[in-house]
Structure formats: structure tokens, C-alpha cells
Design a protein around this motif. Structure first.
Motif, PDB file in Angstrom:
ATOM      1  N   SER A 244      45.994  30.100  38.954  1.00 44.51           N
ATOM      2  CA  SER A 244      47.372  30.578  39.060  1.00 44.51           C
ATOM      3  C   SER A 244      47.532  31.811  39.950  1.00 44.51           C
ATOM      4  CB  SER A 244      47.921  30.900  37.666  1.00 44.51           C
ATOM      5  OG  SER A 244      47.124  31.882  37.021  1.00 44.51           O
ATOM      6  N   THR A 245      46.416  32.440  40.360  1.00 43.26           N
ATOM      7  CA  THR A 245      46.509  33.643  41.202  1.00 43.26           C
ATOM      8  C   THR A 245      46.919  33.273  42.617  1.00 43.26           C
ATOM      9  OG1 THR A 245      44.874  34.856  39.903  1.00 43.26           O
ATOM     10  CG2 THR A 245      45.216  35.583  42.170  1.00 43.26           C
ATOM     11  N   ARG A 246      47.794  34.070  43.206  1.00 41.01           N
ATOM     12  CA  ARG A 246      48.233  33.894  44.592  1.00 41.01           C
ATOM     13  C   ARG A 246      48.040  35.217  45.332  1.00 41.01           C
ATOM     14  NH1 ARG A 246      47.698  29.806  42.730  1.00 41.01           N
ATOM     15  NH2 ARG A 246      49.140  28.047  42.448  1.00 41.01           N
TER      16      ARG A 246
ATOM     17  N   TRP B  18      44.979  35.539  29.745  1.00 33.64           N
ATOM     18  CA  TRP B  18      43.847  34.981  30.473  1.00 33.64           C
ATOM     19  C   TRP B  18      44.124  34.961  31.971  1.00 33.64           C
ATOM     20  CZ3 TRP B  18      43.115  30.253  26.705  1.00 33.64           C
ATOM     21  CH2 TRP B  18      42.433  30.697  25.569  1.00 33.64           C
ATOM     22  N   ALA B  19      45.366  34.669  32.343  1.00 33.26           N
ATOM     23  CA  ALA B  19      45.732  34.694  33.760  1.00 33.26           C
ATOM     24  C   ALA B  19      45.599  36.104  34.334  1.00 33.26           C
ATOM     25  CB  ALA B  19      47.160  34.177  33.943  1.00 33.26           C
ATOM     26  N   GLU B  20      45.973  37.103  33.534  1.00 28.32           N
ATOM     27  CA  GLU B  20      45.827  38.499  33.962  1.00 28.32           C
ATOM     28  C   GLU B  20      44.352  38.832  34.178  1.00 28.32           C
ATOM     29  OE1 GLU B  20      48.223  40.459  34.712  1.00 28.32           O
ATOM     30  OE2 GLU B  20      49.966  39.419  33.867  1.00 28.32           O
TER      31      GLU B  20
ATOM     32  N   ALA C 183      42.757  40.068  37.700  1.00 27.94           N
ATOM     33  CA  ALA C 183      41.969  41.295  37.812  1.00 27.94           C
ATOM     34  C   ALA C 183      40.608  41.025  38.437  1.00 27.94           C
ATOM     35  CB  ALA C 183      41.796  41.933  36.435  1.00 27.94           C
ATOM     36  N   MET C 184      40.020  39.861  38.138  1.00 31.76           N
ATOM     37  CA  MET C 184      38.742  39.514  38.765  1.00 31.76           C
ATOM     38  C   MET C 184      38.895  39.332  40.268  1.00 31.76           C
ATOM     39  SD  MET C 184      36.610  37.090  36.119  1.00 31.76           S
ATOM     40  CE  MET C 184      37.939  36.085  35.475  1.00 31.76           C
ATOM     41  N   HIS C 185      40.012  38.756  40.698  1.00 29.30           N
ATOM     42  CA  HIS C 185      40.284  38.650  42.138  1.00 29.30           C
ATOM     43  C   HIS C 185      40.368  40.044  42.766  1.00 29.30           C
ATOM     44  CE1 HIS C 185      41.444  34.495  41.143  1.00 29.30           C
ATOM     45  NE2 HIS C 185      41.379  34.236  42.424  1.00 29.30           N
ATOM     46  N   GLN C 186      41.002  40.958  42.043  1.00 30.95           N
ATOM     47  CA  GLN C 186      41.149  42.319  42.560  1.00 30.95           C
ATOM     48  C   GLN C 186      39.786  42.988  42.730  1.00 30.95           C
ATOM     49  OE1 GLN C 186      43.975  44.404  39.984  1.00 30.95           O
ATOM     50  NE2 GLN C 186      45.232  42.556  39.867  1.00 30.95           N
ATOM     51  N   TYR C 187      38.939  42.847  41.716  1.00 25.57           N
ATOM     52  CA  TYR C 187      37.625  43.487  41.802  1.00 25.57           C
ATOM     53  C   TYR C 187      36.756  42.826  42.864  1.00 25.57           C
ATOM     54  CZ  TYR C 187      33.194  45.564  40.511  1.00 25.57           C
ATOM     55  OH  TYR C 187      31.996  46.239  40.547  1.00 25.57           O
ATOM     56  N   PHE C 188      36.793  41.499  42.929  1.00 27.14           N
ATOM     57  CA  PHE C 188      36.035  40.776  43.954  1.00 27.14           C
ATOM     58  C   PHE C 188      36.393  41.309  45.341  1.00 27.14           C
ATOM     59  CE2 PHE C 188      35.387  37.510  47.072  1.00 27.14           C
ATOM     60  CZ  PHE C 188      34.270  36.784  46.673  1.00 27.14           C
ATOM     61  N   LEU C 189      37.689  41.427  45.609  1.00 27.72           N
ATOM     62  CA  LEU C 189      38.112  41.873  46.937  1.00 27.72           C
ATOM     63  C   LEU C 189      37.796  43.343  47.164  1.00 27.72           C
ATOM     64  CD1 LEU C 189      41.487  39.967  47.428  1.00 27.72           C
ATOM     65  CD2 LEU C 189      39.304  39.572  48.565  1.00 27.72           C
ATOM     66  N   TRP C 190      37.898  44.159  46.119  1.00 30.03           N
ATOM     67  CA  TRP C 190      37.600  45.583  46.280  1.00 30.03           C
ATOM     68  C   TRP C 190      36.140  45.773  46.686  1.00 30.03           C
ATOM     69  CZ3 TRP C 190      40.194  49.459  42.410  1.00 30.03           C
ATOM     70  CH2 TRP C 190      40.194  50.741  42.966  1.00 30.03           C
ATOM     71  N   VAL C 191      35.228  45.090  45.979  1.00 30.93           N
ATOM     72  CA  VAL C 191      33.814  45.178  46.325  1.00 30.93           C
ATOM     73  C   VAL C 191      33.561  44.506  47.674  1.00 30.93           C
ATOM     74  CG1 VAL C 191      31.478  44.513  45.631  1.00 30.93           C
ATOM     75  CG2 VAL C 191      33.095  45.310  43.920  1.00 30.93           C
ATOM     76  N   GLY C 192      34.261  43.405  47.932  1.00 27.92           N
ATOM     77  CA  GLY C 192      34.116  42.726  49.212  1.00 27.92           C
ATOM     78  C   GLY C 192      34.544  43.597  50.388  1.00 27.92           C
ATOM     79  N   PHE C 193      35.662  44.298  50.237  1.00 26.31           N
ATOM     80  CA  PHE C 193      36.097  45.218  51.296  1.00 26.31           C
ATOM     81  C   PHE C 193      35.062  46.321  51.515  1.00 26.31           C
ATOM     82  CE2 PHE C 193      40.674  43.878  50.503  1.00 26.31           C
ATOM     83  CZ  PHE C 193      40.786  43.227  51.725  1.00 26.31           C
ATOM     84  N   GLN C 194      34.472  46.777  50.426  1.00 29.62           N
ATOM     85  CA  GLN C 194      33.412  47.779  50.530  1.00 29.62           C
ATOM     86  C   GLN C 194      32.249  47.232  51.366  1.00 29.62           C
ATOM     87  OE1 GLN C 194      33.421  50.892  49.356  1.00 29.62           O
ATOM     88  NE2 GLN C 194      31.315  51.397  49.936  1.00 29.62           N
ATOM     89  N   SER C 195      31.886  45.968  51.141  1.00 30.52           N
ATOM     90  CA  SER C 195      30.771  45.364  51.871  1.00 30.52           C
ATOM     91  C   SER C 195      31.069  45.232  53.359  1.00 30.52           C
ATOM     92  CB  SER C 195      30.443  43.989  51.283  1.00 30.52           C
ATOM     93  OG  SER C 195      31.388  43.018  51.688  1.00 30.52           O
ATOM     94  N   LEU C 196      32.358  45.125  53.709  1.00 26.80           N
ATOM     95  CA  LEU C 196      32.742  45.001  55.121  1.00 26.80           C
ATOM     96  C   LEU C 196      32.902  46.346  55.809  1.00 26.80           C
ATOM     97  CD1 LEU C 196      35.407  42.122  54.935  1.00 26.80           C
ATOM     98  CD2 LEU C 196      33.003  41.958  55.622  1.00 26.80           C
ATOM     99  N   GLY C 197      32.819  47.431  55.045  1.00 30.47           N
ATOM    100  CA  GLY C 197      32.947  48.762  55.630  1.00 30.47           C
ATOM    101  C   GLY C 197      34.304  49.402  55.460  1.00 30.47           C
TER     102      GLY C 197
END
Length: 257
Positions: free
Chosen positions: A98-100, A178-180, A184-198
């Protein structure tokens, strides 16, 4: 947002074989059936350990950073790849998906923060936000957001939750929380992912103040619910050391050998 192709993992460390550990061929009694070196159990275990160490280091270095710039360390295609990887790989309860995500880059990102500034300007005019606070705190903060490279808008689409609530009535009150969790997992994934990209990043919550004008500007379906905004850009400042409460008060492990 279309995501039809299979993506490579976002985080990966190469495995390097040490020539000094090679065994002389005269000591090998028979030649085994050929397999690619990377497919051996030892190689797989080493690769997993290296990837885990990388994930831990990225988690350690992830911090809220407000002083951001527009000097992107990667092309926009890498940002798209990362966002698609989040959508394809982050789990959701009952696979509701359900996340967009709406990604705003460059001028589109600046438009967003102009909208936020305008929305708060109206609150100042109405007296809801004090003029002094606006001039000394809120406006400089929002201008700092605008100075970054991009923003990811996190939404939830309730149309993909309702059918499950009806089908599994015993859990009907749980599907929204559960959707929330998944969002939140999408948010953390991207936050750490952005960190990995610099990139540096921070997470904001200006909803519901900006919901209507943002939906109008970018044709977002009215039923989608905005939950957060992640601002990212080139790190232009330092972060403070994070104070940690004792681990033993926050983690309990039973049955450890």
C-alpha cells in the motif's frame, strides 16, 4: 511509478580471493565438478558477512542532517534505482503493497518547499504561527530544506488495505497500523540507502498542512494519505554525536549459546 525491471542489490561488497591461499594442484586427489567460485558456501557466507558489516556501518553513520546542498554525488538514475528497490523489496503485511512514493528532484523539489513556505506564510498572517518564530526559526529551516537536492514523499493508498480488512475481519483494526509499519520501513530503507550513495538526509512531517496543494501540484490521487517527507542532498555540515541509552536496558536475549 513503474518498476518493471529486476534491480541489482543496493548494497554489495566485492569478494576478493587471496592468491596466497591457493592449494597446489598436486595435492588435489580429483577434480570436482566445476562451480563458479561465488556460488560456494564459503564464498556466500563471506559475502553475507561483508554485506552485514556494511549495513551496520551505514546504520551507525546515518544521522539527521539539515545542512544540505544540491551537489548530487550520483546521477538521477541511481536515485530512481534506489527508490524502485525500496518499493520492490520492503515487505508489507499480507503483501498489501500500500506504500506509494513520489520523488521530487531539482526544480520540482524547490516547488515543494515553496508550497510549504507559502502554507506557513498563511498561518503567520492568521496569527496561528507567531511572526518572530516564523522569521527566526521556521522560515530559515524551510529555506534550508529548499537548498537540498530532492525530496521523497511517502504516501499510503487505503484502497489496497480495505479489502484485506474486510476479508480478515479478526484483524481489521490492525491493518492500518501494519501499513504504517511498512511505510516506516520504506523510510528507513531509503534513509540508509541515501547514506550509501553519499547523501545526507532528514525526515519531516508537514502533513496535513501541505496535503491539498501538493496533491494538486503533482496530480496525487486525493485518497492517498501523506505520511512523511524525506529531504536529501549533499552533506554540507557535520552531525552531533547521538546519545544512546544503555543497550542492556533496551535489548533482551534468551537462549544465547
Amino acid at each position: 511509478m513503474a518498476a518493471s525491471r529486476v534491480l541489482r542489490p543496493v548494497l554489495r561488497l566485492p569478494f576478493l580471493r587471496n592468491p596466497s591461499t591457493a592449494v597446489p594442484i598436486t595435492t588435489i586427489p580429483r577434480l570436482p565438478t566445476y562451480r563458479a567460485f561465488s556460488s560456494t558456501p564459503r564464498a556466500q557466507q563471506t559475502h553475507k558477512m561483508a554485506s552485514t558489516d556494511t549495513l551496520i556501518e551505514l546504520a551507525k553513520s546515518r544521522r539527521t542532517m539539515y545542512k544540505l546542498g544540491k551537489n548530487s554525488p550520483v546521477p538521477d538514475s541511481k536515485i530512481e534505482e534506489l527508490v524502485n528497490a525500496a518499493i520492490l523489496n520492503v515487505p508489507s503485511s499480507f503483501n498489501t503493497q500500500s506504500t506509494r512514493l513520489v520523488v521530487l528532484l531539482h526544480q520540482e523539489h524547490e516547488k515543494l518547499w515553496d508550497i510549504v513556505i507559502d502554507a506557513f506564510g498563511e498561518l503567520v498572517k492568521s496569527g496561528t504561527v507567531p511572526e518572530e518564530m516564523w522569521q527566526k526559526q521556521t522560515l530559515p529551516k524551510l529555506q534550508g530544506m529548499k537548498a537540498a537536492a530532492g525530496t521523497v514523499l511517502f504516501y499510503e493508498d487505503p484502497a489496497h488495505i480495505k479489502p484485506f480488512s474486510e476479508k480478515f475481519a479478526i484483524y481489521k483494526d490492525h491493518f492500518q497500523p501494519w501499513a504504517e509499519h511498512s511505510n516506516a520501513m520504506h523510510q528507513y530503507f531509503l534513509w540508509v540507502g541515501f547514506q550509501s550513495l553519499g547523501f545526507g538526509a532528514n525526515l519531516q512531517h508537514y502533513n496535513p498542512i501541505i496535503d491539498a496543494p501538493v496533491a494538486k501540484q503533482w496530480n496525487v490521487p486525493s485518497e492517498w494519505r501523506l505520511t512523511a517527507q524525506m529531504v536529501f542532498g549533499s552533506p554540507e555540515g557535520s552531525t552531533n554525536e547521538k546519545a544512546q541509552k544503555p543497550v542492556e536496558d533496551r535489548v533482551k536475549i534468551y537462549g544465547k549459546l
